[in-house]
Write an enzyme that holds these catalytic residues in place. Structure first.
Site, PDB file in Angstrom:
ATOM      1  N   CYS A 177       0.841  -1.196   0.000  1.00  0.00           N
ATOM      2  CA  CYS A 177       0.000   0.000   0.000  1.00  0.00           C
ATOM      3  C   CYS A 177       0.879   1.250   0.000  1.00  0.00           C
ATOM      4  O   CYS A 177       2.108   1.167   0.009  1.00  0.00           O
ATOM      5  CB  CYS A 177      -0.923   0.011   1.219  1.00  0.00           C
ATOM      6  SG  CYS A 177      -0.047   0.242   2.784  1.00  0.00           S
ATOM      7  N   ASP A 186       7.497  27.413 -33.131  1.00  0.00           N
ATOM      8  CA  ASP A 186       8.506  27.809 -34.097  1.00  0.00           C
ATOM      9  C   ASP A 186       7.922  27.577 -35.487  1.00  0.00           C
ATOM     10  O   ASP A 186       7.118  26.662 -35.680  1.00  0.00           O
ATOM     11  CB  ASP A 186       9.764  26.961 -33.881  1.00  0.00           C
ATOM     12  CG  ASP A 186      10.845  27.298 -34.884  1.00  0.00           C
ATOM     13  OD1 ASP A 186      11.129  28.487 -35.058  1.00  0.00           O
ATOM     14  OD2 ASP A 186      11.397  26.355 -35.494  1.00  0.00           O
ATOM     15  N   ASP A 188      12.445  22.394 -32.773  1.00  0.00           N
ATOM     16  CA  ASP A 188      13.148  21.218 -33.273  1.00  0.00           C
ATOM     17  C   ASP A 188      14.131  20.626 -32.272  1.00  0.00           C
ATOM     18  O   ASP A 188      14.779  19.632 -32.556  1.00  0.00           O
ATOM     19  CB  ASP A 188      13.857  21.524 -34.593  1.00  0.00           C
ATOM     20  CG  ASP A 188      14.919  22.619 -34.442  1.00  0.00           C
ATOM     21  OD1 ASP A 188      15.264  22.964 -33.289  1.00  0.00           O
ATOM     22  OD2 ASP A 188      15.404  23.122 -35.463  1.00  0.00           O
ATOM     23  N   ASP A 231      16.262  25.658 -30.916  1.00  0.00           N
ATOM     24  CA  ASP A 231      15.307  26.195 -29.950  1.00  0.00           C
ATOM     25  C   ASP A 231      15.562  25.707 -28.521  1.00  0.00           C
ATOM     26  O   ASP A 231      14.705  25.879 -27.654  1.00  0.00           O
ATOM     27  CB  ASP A 231      13.880  25.804 -30.370  1.00  0.00           C
ATOM     28  CG  ASP A 231      13.542  26.286 -31.775  1.00  0.00           C
ATOM     29  OD1 ASP A 231      13.759  27.476 -32.042  1.00  0.00           O
ATOM     30  OD2 ASP A 231      13.098  25.469 -32.583  1.00  0.00           O
TER      31      ASP A 231
END
Length: 743
Positions: free
Chosen positions: A13, A433, A630, A634
């Site tokens: 648990c 972008d 990409d 970026d």
């Protein structure tokens, strides 16, 4: 810092998970630890001062078993599958045995009360001695079949870290102890005394039934990872001397080996095609259902399936370096991670069992002190202990994350962790972008205008000849568009910021932008320039071909939209996300593209290094930002965003700056990811609500609140049944995510 993964045995648990976490977190030089109840795993980030052995010992001291599990290959997977299958079979047998004897015990104990015809010696009212001893005899096999749960509960109790099994042990143990005392009295006095053997037996049997179905359901939450791990074949056809092939285990292939893939076979490792042609099913890798043509020079990936032709390939990446292995590692990491929303449940789970024990004791004592019988108070005590279920709290978040990330992986969407999954659902602004995200990233010639008397093909041939040695994307587009053979050039010169010039057949030609045209001060054809301006207004990049005296032609190039961009952006808007285009292109071109895809906000003329600043500015306005790019140019913007989403290419999945990777470079996958994150968070909240609501409702009922208003007292057996299936209901609710339609 090192990161290690461990498999944990013995957890039942959320309290168990908390106990293990605390034990490991207390070790020196451990910076982060997370235990996942659903996957029965643990991730530990630690320095060199603490060894793997010390971590495993800390887990052992807490009452559990940890084994190092950093690699997740096919052999280890198959071994785990075999262990799981054997464990489930053992649990099933134990559970069936316990239910048979518990059922018989319930029939013996309750039959006479229901007016059933029973032999005299089984009737507790008329033959208390024999009836008591027979019930005792029937409960003993149930205790034997459930001994694993009872011993686990006892160990946790003695270690002062009580868990769910401890509640079952104390609850059933109290009923059993009370019954043993009354059995002794019945034997000595031969008078009837109340017995609770059937309650103790049925509690254990029903808990075993619930845990079995819970484990069975949990296996289904891991379906995506199971599917990925079974994709790679066990054998490969290694090409040996004289073109002959030899079947070898895939693990024996080395980088540089040549292997053969026949029609219908799975590709064993990543490679490059040397010979042959086929179409390959890459749906497991990218989520794209259409097959991809492969021929000499193309890359192929492990786990994809050659459909029609035969390929000869050279191995380029093997083992854990293949794209499939990277995907498996990311999915496994995401499924084993924790989402921020789980913190509240974790805090509660840490105190849950001791608090429940305290409530049960105080409740039983209160009823007893107000004049109720010991049997009534015992029923209250047992019911409260048994109905409380910390399992549902522990499973609420991880099961939903497992199913959600697994469903995403099958669609070519890789979430790196549970945090990314949760945060994507909170995104208000999606920054896109332009190049390679909204557009294809491969400029193409769209229009060729020629001076009267010249052919379009001649304009293209001259332009291609001038651009032959250039390396930029526009040059590539012109070379692709021209079908004629290029002409020899001389005196080639690049004109910075303007274009280029060179001689062809002794005549000087210029190819460049409008600034170059203005510098030439040519006598131009007005209609040609008007047409060029119209092309520029449409967002196209225009290049002018001229001599020293005359404008010869105009070539327009545009990066075409991806096929799904309009639909994908419309879906993002439908999901409530605002979209922003962020690009280094000029404003005219950017706005023309934005208009086509219905993006209202455009931020243009932005250098790659400044994109991250734009993201921070949007965040400063209170917006939750997802940046889509990409993953290379970026990277700073992806890292600064609340969620960085990298457009992949089907093979490069290790994009460190991104939180989410879209494997098929398909913008529709972004809308699918956003939808799935919304659905998963809703599912987690549903699970947490049910887990809290169940206990908030069940515990007062078990305490006997209904009896104050003339209602019934909760039977401990019914409490056990409710507790057992509360966890199952959470897992089944998580599995509903598999039915989410992403298309």
């Amino acid at each position: 810092m090192e990161k290690d993964n461990f498999a944990i045995e013995g957890m039942v648990c959320a309290s168990c998970a908390q106990t293990v976490e605390k034990a490991v977190a207390q070790l020196p030089d451990v910076t982060d630890v997370f235990v996942n109840l659903a996957t029965e795993s643990m991730q530990v980030e630690h320095g060199s001062q603490v060894s793997v052995q010390k971590i495993m010992q800390a887990v052992k001291n807490a009452g559990y078993v940890a084994t190092l599990s950093n690699t997740l290959d096919q052999a280890e997977f198959e071994a785990k599958q075999a262990q799981t299958k054997a464990r489930l079979l053992h649990k099933k047998r134990q559970m069936i045995g316990a239910l048979i004897f518990a059922g018989a015990l319930l029939l013996v104990a309750m039959g006479p009360m229901m007016g059933l015809a029973f032999p005299h010696f089984l009737d507790g009212m008329h033959a208390p001695k024999s009836a008591s001893l027979i019930q005792l005899a029937l409960v003993l096999p149930v205790l034997w079949f459930g001994k694993d749960y009872l011993t686990t509960g006892a160990k946790a109790l003695f270690a002062r870290h009580p868990n769910m099994d401890s509640l079952v042990l104390v609850g059933s143990g109290a009923a059993l102890l009370y019954s043993l005392v009354n059995t002794y009295l019945a034997v000595v006095t031969e008078q009837h005394h109340d017995l609770y053997y059937e309650a103790a037996g049925m509690i254990i049997a029903l808990v075993m039934l619930g845990k079995y179905f819970e484990d069975l359901s949990k296996q289904k939450t891991n379906f995506a990872l199971t599917s990925l791990l079974t994709l790679v074949p066990k054998k490969a056809l290694l090409v040996v001397a004289k073109g002959q092939t030899k079947e070898v285990p895939v693990a024996e292939l080395k980088v540089g080996d040549t292997f053969l893939v026949q029609a219908g076979q799975s590709i064993p490792v990543d490679g490059i095609v040397l010979a042959g042609e086929t179409t390959v099913d890459e749906s497991m890798l990218t989520g794209e259902s259409l097959p991809v043509a492969k021929r000499s020079g193309d890359l192929v990936n492990a786990g994809t399936v050659s459909q029609v032709g035969q390929l000869t390939c050279r191995a380029t990446r093997i083992g854990s370096q293949t794209a499939l292995s990277q995907i498996i590692a990311l999915v496994a990491k995401a499924q084993g991670s924790k989402a921020p929303i789980a913190r509240l449940a974790d805090r509660i789970a840490g105190y849950f069992v001791p608090v429940i024990m305290g409530i049960a004791t105080l409740g039983a004592l209160a009823w007893f002190l107000t004049g109720h019988s010991l049997g009534f108070s015992l029923t209250i005590f047992v019911s409260v202990l048994v109905i409380a279920c910390p399992c549902a709290l522990g499973l609420a978040t991880p099961t939903a994350i497992m199913v959600g990330t697994g469903k995403a992986a099958k669609a070519g969407i890789l979430f790196k962790n549970g945090t990314a999954l949760e945060q994507l659902s909170q995104v208000t602004t999606v920054v896109l972008d332009k190049t390679g995200t909204i557009t294809q990233g491969k400029p193409a010639v769209t229009d060729v205008l020629a001076k009267p008397g010249l052919k379009r093909a001649t304009i293209l041939q001259l332009a291609a000849s001038l651009e032959f040695y250039a390396k930029h994307p526009l040059a590539h587009a012109i070379l692709q568009a021209s079908t004629a053979e290029t002409l020899p050039v001389s005196d080639f010169e690049t004109l910075l910021g303007l274009g280029l010039t060179a001689k062809v057949n002794g005549l000087t030609y210029f190819l460049g932008n409008d600034k170059l045209l203005a510098k030439q001060k040519l006598s131009t054809e007005i209609p040609l320039l008007k047409q060029a301006r119209a092309l520029t207004q449409g967002g196209k990049t225009v290049m002018f071909l001229s001599t020293e005296k005359d404008l010869l032609g105009v070539i327009a190039v545009q990066d075409p939209l991806k096929q799904d961009s309009r639909h994908a952006i419309a879906q993002l808007h439908k999901l409530g996300a605002k979209t922003v285009m962020l690009t280094g292109d000029n404003e005219k071109t950017a706005r023309a593209i934005a208009k086509q895809v219905q993006i209202s906000e455009v931020i243009s003329d932005v250098l790659p290094a400044d994109k991250a600043k734009v993201v921070l500015e949007l965040q400063a306005k209170g917006q939750k930002v997802a940046m889509v790019g990409d993953g290379i140019n970026d990277a700073p913007a992806l890292a600064n965003a609340n969620v960085g989403v990298a457009i992949g290419n089907g093979t490069d999945v290790a994009l460190d700056s991104a939180d989410v990777v879209l494997m098929n470079s398909d913008l529709s996958s972004l809308a699918q990811a956003l939808l799935l994150s919304h659905k998963t968070l809703v599912n987690i909240k549903e699970n947490l609500f049910w887990a809290f609501f169940y206990n908030c409702l069940g515990i007062p009922v078990a305490l006997g609140v209904l009896t104050l208003f003339g209602g019934p007292l909760l039977d401990p057996m019914l409490a056990a049944l409710c507790m057992s299936f509360s966890s199952v209901s959470v897992v089944l609710n998580a599995l509903r995510l598999n039915r989410v339609k992403l298309n």
